[in-house]
Design a protein around this motif. Structure first.
Motif: not given
Length: 542
Positions: A210-214
């Motif tokens: 979620l932090e890297r937008g995957d």
């Protein structure tokens, strides 16, 4: 990554473990057994290497000598003789990349703990397509449990034995970082980011994604169920064509995970199709807002319309969530059932032992004196027997109820089994939004099914009515020579004026049968009248 120990208490030895993993032939000098795996396939023998500290003796590079020395250094019958790190290698790396990664990990182990490491790279298992064994390249890193110096093996490396020391978690994170760096150098940045967080638990991996937008990783793994290893014994049994309970459970989980992946792919495909379509509404709204800003006119924002997902995708996700909860319910029920059965066996043994302790009725000269003590002991014994029997009956009832939670509803049963009902309630608590969507999809499907049934009934009624009208029209509009009239003659005969020899119209078959019936009735009546008259005449003569 999995970390295991090889100990004599399990009947295992380091020489056999090394021979199997490296595909070599090694003779155990302690027992005299020969372990020959030189003909084994799936082992990349040129990639098998031994790593040791710089001050280690030269004989450690000989595999047979090394592991016989490991066995000789242990004198206890239950000693732990070796430790193994089994690591999965990224599929995006080539052979050189895999060798470099394994060498980096082995050298890090040697540098930190001062031990000897024997690493072997294995190819994917032949039965990996059937869910048995490893599906990718992997390495078996076999380590000595003792540190080595110039004089040979020394003290034990106890830091890896203590589970609270954090050493195993340290190596999980270290190896994940090594894999990420190797993938980054190979040009696979997305896989590198995923591997760096791969050592975390599921919640940690999803948070990192979620932090890297995957979003693709979240969609594929958010609803997945953790799998369990088959184990060597189960794999051997399954390869012979037999099924096992553990294998069946693992296949159920794998099937659920496959459905989750299919749903994620379908969702990604739908989103891609939506993005490819021209965003007319969005373009018009953007143009209108731009015009309103230019003309200093304030427009109300159009409320966003919630996205309505296709019912089939919603129902598939709901079934997958129900199945995941059902697997958890069955697993918990099995644990409770196993515990209850252990208690039941203990109470049954206690009941049998208590039966043998039944007090004997007094006999002999002093029986009346001992009677009071006997009555007290017999009453206590009976109370204890009743209490044990009550506990056994209660445990039996609980086991019977648990059996209902570990089975599905039979085909002829109208309702769900208790386990399925509990799984559905848990699914509603876990995913309330998905449950609401599924309920709406079901109601919509039922309404559409009712409307379809009504339309089909109306269509059938119209078809039957049209069929009857068509049959009447066919009968009326048949050939004139075949259409009968009331007098029995056809239209052609009537129009042609055909008649019999007496000048009367010819009789039809129906008219002929009616005439014959009338003649028979007339003849029977005449005969009855004659019989009555003859009877009267005979009476007058007497």
């Amino acid at each position: 990554m999995s970390v295991k120990t090889i100990g004599r208490s399990d009947g295992r030895c380091a020489t056999a473990a090394c021979a199997y993993r490296s595909g070599a032939r090694i003779e155990d000098q302690r027992t005299g057994k020969i372990f020959d795996y030189s003909g084994r396939g799936g082992v990349t023998r040129e990639d098998c290497a031994i790593y040791a500290p710089p001050n280690a003796p030269a004989w450690v590079q000989d595999r047979s000598t090394l592991w016989n020395a490991v066995e000789a250094a242990e004198i206890r019958v239950n000693s732990t003789v070796a430790r193994e790190f089994e690591i999965a290698l990224p599929a995006d790396l080539d052979d050189a990349g895999r060798r470099a990664l394994v060498a980096q990990f082995a050298n890090a182990l040697v540098e930190r703990h001062g031990i000897v490491v024997d690493a072997s790279i294995h190819e994917p298992d032949a039965y990996a397509g059937k869910g048995q064994g490893n599906r990718n390249h992997h390495a078996h890193v076999l380590c000595s449990t003792r540190r080595i110096g110039e004089e040979g093996f020394g003290p034990k490396s106890r830091e890896l034995d203590n589970q609270r020391s954090g050493e195993v978690m340290h190596w999980r994170g270290t190896f994940a970082a090594m894999c990420g760096d190797a993938l980054e150098q190979a040009g696979h940045s997305l896989q590198a980011a995923r591997w760096r967080a791969g050592y975390l638990l599921k919640a940690g991996q999803l948070e990192a994604a979620l932090e890297r937008g995957d979003t693709a990783f979240i969609a594929e793994n958010e609803h997945r169920t953790p799998t369990k290893h088959y184990g060597p014994n189960v794999i051997q049994i399954e390869r012979k064509g037999r099924t096992t309970d553990q294998g069946d459970k693992a296949r159920v989980v794998e099937g659920l995970n496959a459905e989750v992946i299919d749903l994620a792919e379908a969702r990604a495909r739908i989103e891609a199709e939506r993005q490819d379509e021209p965003e007319r509404r969005g373009g018009l709204l953007a143009a209108a807002r731009e015009a309103s800003r230019d003309s200093n006119i304030r427009m109300l924002d159009t409320p966003s319309v919630p996205k309505v997902r296709p019912p089939e995708i919603v129902l598939r996700e709901w079934r997958a969530e129900n199945e995941r909860q059902y697997v958890g319910v069955v697993a918990k029920a099995e644990k409770v059932d196993s515990y209850a059965r252990r208690l039941l066996r203990g109470h049954e043994r206690r009941q049998e032992a208590h039966r043998l302790q039944k007090p004997q009725a007094p006999a002999g000269m002093f029986a009346s004196v001992k009677r009071g003590a006997y009555d007290v002991a017999a009453k206590a014994w009976e109370q204890t027997r009743a209490a044990i029997g009550k506990r056994i009956a209660r445990l039996g009832e609980q086991i019977d109820r648990l059996a209902l939670y570990m089975r599905r509803a039979l085909p002829w049963e109208d309702n769900q089994s208790p386990g399925e009902r509990l799984a559905e309630r848990l699914a509603v608590l876990a995913k309330p939004e998905l449950a609401a969507e599924a309920q709406a999809a079901k109601e919509k499907g039922m309404a559409e099914g009712t409307a379809d049934a009504q339309r089909q009934a109306e269509t059938r009624g119209i078809a039957e009515r049209d069929g009857r009208l068509a049959a009447q029209q066919d009968l009326t509009l048949a050939e004139p020579s075949q259409a009968p009239l009331l007098d029995g003659r056809t239209i052609n005969d009537r129009m042609a004026g055909k008649a019999d020899a007496k000048g009367k119209p010819p009789q039809t078959e129906q008219e002929r049968r009616v005439a014959e019936a009338r003649e028979k009735i007339r003849a029977s009546r005449d005969k009855e009248r004659q019989d009555r008259e003859q009877g009267k005449d005979r009476g007058r003569g007497r």
